[in-house]
Write a protein that holds these residues in place. Structure first.
Motif, PDB file in Angstrom:
ATOM      1  N   GLN A   1       0.824  -1.221   0.000  1.00 22.84           N
ATOM      2  CA  GLN A   1       0.000   0.000   0.000  1.00 22.84           C
ATOM      3  C   GLN A   1       0.853   1.264   0.000  1.00 22.84           C
ATOM      4  OE1 GLN A   1      -1.730  -1.888   3.316  1.00 22.84           O
ATOM      5  NE2 GLN A   1      -3.808  -1.350   2.688  1.00 22.84           N
ATOM      6  N   LEU A   2       2.049   1.132   0.551  1.00 20.20           N
ATOM      7  CA  LEU A   2       2.960   2.276   0.545  1.00 20.20           C
ATOM      8  C   LEU A   2       3.514   2.503  -0.857  1.00 20.20           C
ATOM      9  CD1 LEU A   2       4.973   4.379   1.750  1.00 20.20           C
ATOM     10  CD2 LEU A   2       6.482   2.465   2.281  1.00 20.20           C
ATOM     11  N   VAL A   3       3.976   1.411  -1.464  1.00 20.52           N
ATOM     12  CA  VAL A   3       4.748   1.526  -2.700  1.00 20.52           C
ATOM     13  C   VAL A   3       3.884   1.864  -3.901  1.00 20.52           C
ATOM     14  CG1 VAL A   3       6.227   0.238  -4.291  1.00 20.52           C
ATOM     15  CG2 VAL A   3       6.575   0.060  -1.833  1.00 20.52           C
ATOM     16  N   GLN A   4       2.715   1.249  -3.984  1.00 17.98           N
ATOM     17  CA  GLN A   4       1.931   1.414  -5.203  1.00 17.98           C
ATOM     18  C   GLN A   4       0.437   1.374  -4.932  1.00 17.98           C
ATOM     19  OE1 GLN A   4       3.555  -0.860  -8.440  1.00 17.98           O
ATOM     20  NE2 GLN A   4       1.507  -1.173  -9.283  1.00 17.98           N
ATOM     21  N   GLN A   5      -0.307   2.202  -5.654  1.00 12.45           N
ATOM     22  CA  GLN A   5      -1.756   2.215  -5.511  1.00 12.45           C
ATOM     23  C   GLN A   5      -2.364   2.398  -6.884  1.00 12.45           C
ATOM     24  OE1 GLN A   5      -3.866   3.414  -2.225  1.00 12.45           O
ATOM     25  NE2 GLN A   5      -2.452   1.850  -1.525  1.00 12.45           N
ATOM     26  N   GLU A   6      -3.621   2.019  -6.982  1.00 14.69           N
ATOM     27  CA  GLU A   6      -4.296   2.244  -8.248  1.00 14.69           C
ATOM     28  C   GLU A   6      -5.525   3.101  -7.987  1.00 14.69           C
ATOM     29  OE1 GLU A   6      -4.654  -1.344 -10.658  1.00 14.69           O
ATOM     30  OE2 GLU A   6      -6.346  -0.350 -11.626  1.00 14.69           O
ATOM     31  N   PRO A   7      -5.337   4.405  -7.997  1.00 16.24           N
ATOM     32  CA  PRO A   7      -6.487   5.253  -7.700  1.00 16.24           C
ATOM     33  C   PRO A   7      -7.461   5.199  -8.869  1.00 16.24           C
ATOM     34  CG  PRO A   7      -4.651   6.618  -8.393  1.00 16.24           C
ATOM     35  CD  PRO A   7      -4.166   5.203  -8.409  1.00 16.24           C
ATOM     36  N   ASP A   8      -8.739   5.374  -8.577  1.00 14.92           N
ATOM     37  CA  ASP A   8      -9.671   5.475  -9.680  1.00 14.92           C
ATOM     38  C   ASP A   8      -9.503   6.867 -10.259  1.00 14.92           C
ATOM     39  OD1 ASP A   8     -11.648   5.318 -11.512  1.00 14.92           O
ATOM     40  OD2 ASP A   8     -13.209   5.927 -10.106  1.00 14.92           O
ATOM     41  N   ALA A   9      -8.642   6.953 -11.244  1.00 16.79           N
ATOM     42  CA  ALA A   9      -8.222   8.271 -11.689  1.00 16.79           C
ATOM     43  C   ALA A   9      -8.656   8.546 -13.118  1.00 16.79           C
ATOM     44  CB  ALA A   9      -6.710   8.364 -11.574  1.00 16.79           C
ATOM     45  N   SER A  10      -9.739   7.914 -13.516  1.00 19.41           N
ATOM     46  CA  SER A  10     -10.117   8.004 -14.925  1.00 19.41           C
ATOM     47  C   SER A  10     -10.495   9.420 -15.345  1.00 19.41           C
ATOM     48  CB  SER A  10     -11.273   7.055 -15.200  1.00 19.41           C
ATOM     49  OG  SER A  10     -12.260   7.236 -14.210  1.00 19.41           O
ATOM     50  N   SER A  11     -10.804  10.276 -14.371  1.00 18.35           N
ATOM     51  CA  SER A  11     -11.205  11.614 -14.801  1.00 18.35           C
ATOM     52  C   SER A  11     -10.069  12.637 -14.770  1.00 18.35           C
ATOM     53  CB  SER A  11     -12.383  12.096 -13.964  1.00 18.35           C
ATOM     54  OG  SER A  11     -12.067  11.992 -12.610  1.00 18.35           O
ATOM     55  N   PHE A  12      -8.841  12.183 -14.509  1.00 24.20           N
ATOM     56  CA  PHE A  12      -7.726  13.113 -14.623  1.00 24.20           C
ATOM     57  C   PHE A  12      -7.299  13.210 -16.081  1.00 24.20           C
ATOM     58  CE2 PHE A  12      -7.128  11.769 -10.150  1.00 24.20           C
ATOM     59  CZ  PHE A  12      -7.309  13.015  -9.583  1.00 24.20           C
ATOM     60  N   PRO A  13      -6.823  14.387 -16.502  1.00 21.87           N
ATOM     61  CA  PRO A  13      -6.432  14.527 -17.904  1.00 21.87           C
ATOM     62  C   PRO A  13      -5.261  13.607 -18.252  1.00 21.87           C
ATOM     63  CG  PRO A  13      -5.839  16.502 -16.634  1.00 21.87           C
ATOM     64  CD  PRO A  13      -6.634  15.626 -15.731  1.00 21.87           C
ATOM     65  N   ASN A  14      -5.321  12.991 -19.418  1.00 20.24           N
ATOM     66  CA  ASN A  14      -4.229  12.104 -19.808  1.00 20.24           C
ATOM     67  C   ASN A  14      -3.792  12.306 -21.250  1.00 20.24           C
ATOM     68  OD1 ASN A  14      -5.724  10.082 -21.587  1.00 20.24           O
ATOM     69  ND2 ASN A  14      -6.982  10.115 -19.743  1.00 20.24           N
ATOM     70  N   GLY A  15      -4.421  13.227 -21.943  1.00 19.98           N
ATOM     71  CA  GLY A  15      -3.972  13.538 -23.300  1.00 19.98           C
ATOM     72  C   GLY A  15      -4.038  12.345 -24.228  1.00 19.98           C
ATOM     73  N   GLY A  16      -4.961  11.448 -23.963  1.00 22.19           N
ATOM     74  CA  GLY A  16      -5.140  10.312 -24.878  1.00 22.19           C
ATOM     75  C   GLY A  16      -4.268   9.114 -24.548  1.00 22.19           C
ATOM     76  N   ILE A  17      -3.329   9.276 -23.601  1.00 22.72           N
ATOM     77  CA  ILE A  17      -2.409   8.175 -23.312  1.00 22.72           C
ATOM     78  C   ILE A  17      -3.156   6.936 -22.844  1.00 22.72           C
ATOM     79  CG2 ILE A  17      -0.709   7.363 -21.624  1.00 22.72           C
ATOM     80  CD1 ILE A  17       0.758   9.952 -21.965  1.00 22.72           C
TER      81      ILE A  17
END
Ligand code: ADP
Ligand code: MG
Length: 727
Positions: free
Chosen positions: A121-137
């Motif tokens: 939990q310290l090293v890596q997480q997978e936030p539900d971040a689908s609404s952050f800008p990603n420029g198509g990546i």
């Protein structure tokens, strides 16, 4: 009477300064809520501690088993300080910071629970971040994005949450944030600068970039700010007539700080101390209600995090004091805007500031090497620097007849200019013993440790050498420093790498001594980069003409400026230095264009609404009063009324004129917006910039005229004099 405005004013006038208790010595509070070296020593095993230190110092990977030890120690420390939650704290490409809080608390069956926080939990997480800008990546590759721990910036507790600084990347490794490219740029400049340092001192094994930002901001009473829809929705005033008194008298600058503000600053500084943000100076700025806060400089990545954190904390503390902080670069027309000077330098792990002149000729040759290479890097990449500081809001400073201008140039002061002029005459190839001695004693050796004219008091240069550091002054007050710091450190890394190749070639192929080779290359760089050096006043047309003659770019608007970010040249530099791939560069470009479009679009809509729904009805209301008055006069005085009502009739006509003006311009602006919305990317940004935005001034002109004509009691929007002078 316009109730919202007057209620807000009443509220403001009744405010009492919020009491702030001094909580003991600052030095004792400093870093109390940071999992710093001191806390790590107390809460981590020796192995765990060493492994974090190695990661910080040498970028070594932290073993998963060790990560479990670290997370346990970190959790115990955090809980002992009252934390209940943890979050991966990151800086998505919105420019702000993001966090998603999870509780330490977990159930373990049998109706029992415990506090848990594992290495995973310290090293890596997978936030539900689908609404952050990603420029198509994330559309083209994997939909997932994850945050990964950045051990070089220590975890901290804010409120009751343990915040863990992280990078935010796509599943396929592309950066989706501001921090990942910055860390890569810092790595690149470390490698390149360390290699060059070895010419002068074999003991150097690491070079850190340092950053000391100076944050300017406006503080406005929160009730007044809330009564202005433009401030609430866009961060700036879109209209408002200038007050009779602005900043002409310069009586605010360095003047005594009002008590309410002083208490806010003290409260803020105490929070900063706990968070380990080493804020040091505070003072009034030039404009009324404008202030500045500056820390002691730090390693660049940490300084960037601290600035982002500070901006968050500033807003939170402001709520306690019924203030609203305005970070916008130009919240008020007619008075100074706000910037965020980025003071930058390079320092070795042996404790030497590479941009500080030294005591010996050898130290000074090292200084000159880094100094000249910096100038050369800026010369070669001026457009990229301009792109890095471009934003819709910063356009109001750069290229809008304010200092600094949109033209990037370097100020170095007369003493160092003289030194560079001398170095231009160094003989090509081998140097005679006489010349070498002369150079070392009379030129390089004569650079004083303290430069007298290093401060560039005219303050118009966007990139000034100020004695022991360069100061990038064109960064906007709202910006995340990561962008400009990534560019600056990347181009310096590239430049130093090229320098080393050239010096080594002269040594290997022409049999030159190392110092001879250095002198030779520096001579060429000084000649090549002359056009970027400018010591004069950068404010106004004379410099614009001169700069055009020199072939310097003058990209006045963001859509124009951003192009340089995706030029072949820029992509090549980013790729060569392993800072960003072409995909990452292009994604960022797309995001920034989109952000520009949205900002102008929102401003345009808000302005249209205010003009139609607030200003026009107010104008009509007052006009009706005048009409009533004129009819009354006519009733009483018969045909003589005209003489008596001349002023009123004139006003009625003027008001009609301005109302017509607003209506037609708002319609025209709306039409242009519709056209722009059919476009995308660069074309849409240009349409918003060149077709929509020009109406702002025209609409504002009529609104501001009406503000002067209409009865003060009816005017619905808090006026400039009230925003700027009520305390
Ligand atoms: P001013 O620019 O207002 O004259 P100073 O010269 O004292 O003020 O410094 C401004 C900022 O420069 C401060 O934030 C300070 O920490 C920072 N600074 C000083 N030395 C360095 C350095 N070597 N690297 C980066 N920043 C520095
Ligand atoms: Mg400064």
């Amino acid at each position: 009477m316009s109730t919202l405005r007057f209620n807000a004013l009443k509220e403001t006038l009744n405010r009492k300064p919020v009491k702030v208790e001094e909580k003991g010595r600052r030095s004792e509070a400093f870093g109390k809520n940071v999992f710093n070296e001191h806390a790590m020593l107390q809460h981590l095993t020796k192995d765990a501690y060493q492994s974090v230190m190695n990661a910080i110092e040498y970028g070594t990977k932290i073993d998963r088993k060790i990560a479990d030890h670290i997370s346990t120690g970190m959790k115990e420390w955090a809980i002992s300080k009252g934390a209940t939650h943890y979050t991966h704290w990151f800086q998505p490409l919105t420019g702000a910071t993001a966090e998603k809080h999870d509780a330490f608390f977990e159930t373990i069956g049998n109706g029992r629970a415990m506090e848990k926080f594992g290495g995973g939990q310290l090293v890596q997480q997978e936030p539900d971040a689908s609404s952050f800008p990603n420029g198509g990546i994330r559309n083209t590759f994997e939909a997932r994005g994850y945050t990964a721990w950045d051990p070089t910036s220590p975890a901290f507790i804010y409120g009751t949450t343990l915040c863990i600084p992280t990078i935010f990347v796509a599943y396929t490794g592309e950066a989706l944030d501001n921090k990942a490219p910055l860390l890569r740029a810092l790595q690149a400049v470390d490698t390149a600068a360390t290699a060059v340092c070895k010419y002068f001192d074999k003991n150097v094994s690491k070079v850190n970039a340092s950053l000391g930002w100076e944050q300017e901001y406006f503080l406005i009473d929160s009730a007044l700010a809330s009564a202005r829809p433009d401030i609430t929705l866009t961060g700036r005033t879109l209209l408002g007539h200038s007050p009779a008194k602005g900043q002409q008298l310069d009586d605010h600058y360095f003047g005594s700080i009002p008590t309410r503000v002083m208490n806010y600053m003290r409260d803020l500084e105490q929070e900063c101390m706990l968070l380990g943000i080493p804020v040091k100076t505070r003072h009034n700025e030039v404009a009324p209600n404008q202030f500045e806060l500056a820390p002691i400089f730090e390693e660049a990545n940490l300084a960037v995090d601290h600035n982002s954190l500070l901006m968050d904390v500033m807003e939170k503390v402001a709520q306690r004091h019924q203030f609203k902080v305005l970070f916008h670069e130009k919240p008020f027309s007619g008075i100074n805007g706000s910037g965020k000077h980025n003071n930058w330098s390079l320092a070795t792990n042996t404790g030497v500031n590479l941009l500080s002149p030294g005591k010996t000729p050898m130290k000074n040759l090292q200084f000159l090497t880094f100094f000249v290479n910096t100038i050369k890097a800026v010369h070669n990449n001026e457009e990229l620097i301009r792109a890095a500081i471009a934003s819709a809001s910063n356009d109001h400073r750069l290229g809008a007849n304010e200092a600094p201008p949109a033209i990037i140039s370097v100020f170095i002061g007369s003493q160092l200019s003289a030194v560079l002029d001398e170095l231009e005459n160094v003989t090509k190839g081998k140097l005679s013993p006489q010349e070498k001695t002369d150079l070392k004693l009379n030129i390089v050796g004569k650079i004083p440790e303290i430069l007298l004219d290093n401060t560039d008091r005219n303050r118009t240069s966007p990139f000034a050498f100020t004695g022991n550091k360069f100061e990038l002054r064109a960064v906007g007050s709202w910006a995340n420093c990561a962008g400009p710091m990534t560019v600056l450190n990347t181009i310096i890394a590239k430049q130093l790498k090229d320098f080393k190749v050239e010096v080594d070639a002269l040594v290997a192929e022409k049999g030159l001594k190392k110092d001879e080779a250095v002198f030779n290359i520096l001579r060429e760089y000084i000649k090549d980069s002359k056009k970027i050096r400018f010591e004069g006043n950068g404010y106004g047309e004379a410099w614009e003409k001169e700069a055009a003659k020199r072939g310097l770019s003058n990209n006045k608007t963001t859509p124009e400026a951003l192009k340089a970010q995706v030029s072949e040249k820029a992509v090549a530099v980013y790729e060569e230095m392993n800072v960003m791939s072409k995909i990452e560069v292009e994604a960022r470009h797309e995001i920034e264009l989109e952000e520009y479009i949205l900002r102008i679009q929102i401003e345009s809509r808000v302005l249209g609404d205010i003009a139609r729904n607030h200003v026009i009805p107010t104008g009509i209301g007052y006009q009706n009063t005048l009409i009533e008055n004129v009819s009354g006069l006519k009733e009483i005085f018969g045909k003589d009324f005209k003489k008596l009502a001349a002023e009123q009739i004139d006003l009625i006509e003027k008001i009609s004129g301005h109302i017509a003006g607003i209506n037609s311009k708002v319609n025209a602006m709306t039409d242009e917006r519709k056209k722009a919305n059919k476009l995308a990317g660069q074309k849409a940004a240009e349409a918003y910039c060149n077709k929509v935005k020009p109406y702002f001034e025209e609409i504002r002109y009529h609104c501001d005229k009406l503000e002067l004509l209409v009865d003060d009691n009816l005017w619905p929007l808090v006026k400039y004099r009230e925003l700027l002078f009520t305390r």
